[in-house]
Design a protein around this motif. Structure first.
Motif, PDB file in Angstrom:
ATOM      1  N   ALA A 114       0.828  -1.216   0.000  1.00 37.09           N
ATOM      2  CA  ALA A 114       0.000   0.000   0.000  1.00 37.09           C
ATOM      3  C   ALA A 114       0.858   1.261   0.000  1.00 37.09           C
ATOM      4  N   GLY A 115       2.178   1.086  -0.038  1.00 39.85           N
ATOM      5  CA  GLY A 115       3.078   2.231  -0.098  1.00 39.85           C
ATOM      6  C   GLY A 115       3.451   2.807   1.244  1.00 39.85           C
ATOM      7  N   SER A 116       3.307   2.017   2.303  1.00 36.67           N
ATOM      8  CA  SER A 116       3.579   2.512   3.656  1.00 36.67           C
ATOM      9  C   SER A 116       4.495   1.554   4.395  1.00 36.67           C
ATOM     10  N   ARG A 117       5.407   2.112   5.190  1.00 38.58           N
ATOM     11  CA  ARG A 117       6.288   1.281   6.013  1.00 38.58           C
ATOM     12  C   ARG A 117       6.336   1.831   7.434  1.00 38.58           C
ATOM     13  N   PRO A 118       5.242   1.769   8.174  1.00 38.59           N
ATOM     14  CA  PRO A 118       5.272   2.256   9.558  1.00 38.59           C
ATOM     15  C   PRO A 118       6.199   1.403  10.406  1.00 38.59           C
ATOM     16  N   THR A 119       6.769   2.020  11.421  1.00 40.70           N
ATOM     17  CA  THR A 119       7.646   1.289  12.330  1.00 40.70           C
ATOM     18  C   THR A 119       6.992   1.162  13.698  1.00 40.70           C
ATOM     19  N   SER A 120       7.432   0.159  14.435  1.00 43.83           N
ATOM     20  CA  SER A 120       6.900  -0.073  15.774  1.00 43.83           C
ATOM     21  C   SER A 120       7.968  -0.759  16.607  1.00 43.83           C
ATOM     22  N   SER A 121       8.051  -0.395  17.851  1.00 47.13           N
ATOM     23  CA  SER A 121       9.013  -1.028  18.750  1.00 47.13           C
ATOM     24  C   SER A 121       8.477  -2.316  19.353  1.00 47.13           C
ATOM     25  N   VAL A 122       7.219  -2.658  19.082  1.00 50.11           N
ATOM     26  CA  VAL A 122       6.629  -3.837  19.734  1.00 50.11           C
ATOM     27  C   VAL A 122       6.218  -4.927  18.745  1.00 50.11           C
ATOM     28  N   LEU A 123       6.572  -4.775  17.475  1.00 50.38           N
ATOM     29  CA  LEU A 123       6.226  -5.800  16.495  1.00 50.38           C
ATOM     30  C   LEU A 123       7.459  -6.497  15.926  1.00 50.38           C
ATOM     31  N   GLY A 124       8.555  -6.422  16.669  1.00 46.92           N
ATOM     32  CA  GLY A 124       9.730  -7.171  16.290  1.00 46.92           C
ATOM     33  C   GLY A 124      10.651  -6.457  15.318  1.00 46.92           C
ATOM     34  N   THR A 125      11.743  -7.143  14.992  1.00 49.67           N
ATOM     35  CA  THR A 125      12.774  -6.597  14.116  1.00 49.67           C
ATOM     36  C   THR A 125      12.221  -6.164  12.775  1.00 49.67           C
TER      37      THR A 125
END
Length: 246
Positions: free
Chosen positions: A224-235
């Protein structure tokens, strides 16, 4: 955590088991992950899985998602994609994309793409499936150039049984079946609730852990053209690089 407001990625999910992981992740990441269901049997057996992933079923799922105007659509089923083999799984994706009119993929393909993104080629597999089904996943990975150094089969016959596993049981299944020589551990079943235990697993194993719902969401948003980051969904969600590491 960085989000991606306005991004919508549609999820076609088989029957019912762990679909609650998608709204949970959507809230966490600030995206929209509408889920629609297709129904067959939830038995982990080859004929039933081939029937579950039929083109007309997935096309109906895509039609049900159209009201959400998704920018991508995912077939959120590992076994219902790799059971077709590498070429059949690719054809399944192409047919879904044609029906949806947007980029599409499946959980099996998402595992391969996530491994490429992280530059990993040597894996262990902690599968919930019966052994004959689990071995088809190993063959699918091998065809993509991925070395499987260890494969376990928990022999669980249905998705409903997998969905009933407790977090402690999921962690035990994963940790018990890791291999020291593997660069990462794969847990391939979207019926299994894994998102909440990924940080614990990665801390215990000292390596990335890739799970079915995790890679499905990552792939859906990437398409979908998005790369959100999260500290709780792993590497996988902690890194935004566009190219695999060497």
């Amino acid at each position: 955590m960085s989000g991606a407001k306005g991004v919508t990625a549609g999820i076609i999910y088989p029957d019912h088991a762990a679909e609650d992981e998608y709204p949970w992740a959507a809230d966490l990441l600030g995206v929209h992950l509408p889920v629609t269901h297709v129904y067959g049997t939830d038995l982990h057996a080859v004929p039933e899985l081939l029937d579950l992933g039929r083109p007309d079923r997935l096309a109906a799922g895509a039609a049900a998602l159209a009201e959400h105007d998704p920018q991508s659509v995912m077939w959120a089923c590992t076994s219902g994609s790799f059971v077709y083999g590498p070429e059949g799984a690719r054809q399944q994706i192409d047919q879904l994309a044609s029906a949806a009119g947007v980029p599409a993929s499946s959980t099996s393909a998402a595992f391969v793409d996530a491994l490429s993104h992280l530059g990993l080629t040597r894996v262990a597999v902690a599968a919930s499936y019966p052994e004959d089904v689990a071995r088809l996943f190993v063959e699918y990975l091998a065809a993509a150039g991925i070395e499987v150094v260890g494969m376990s089969s928990a022999g669980i016959d249905t998705a409903a049984e997998v969905g009933a596993l407790t977090p402690e049981e999921v962690i035990d299944l994963a940790v018990t079946h890791d291999r020291p020589e593997a660069q990462t551990l794969l847990v391939p079943d979207t019926a299994m609730r894994t998102l909440g235990v990924i940080p614990d697993l990665e801390a215990r194993l000292g390596k990335p852990v890739l799970t079915a719902n995790q890679v499905t969401i990552w792939q859906a948003l990437r398409l979908a053209g998005s790369r959100p980051t999260s500290s709780v969904l792993g590497t996988l969600f902690a890194q935004r690089q566009d190219h695999a590491r060497q």
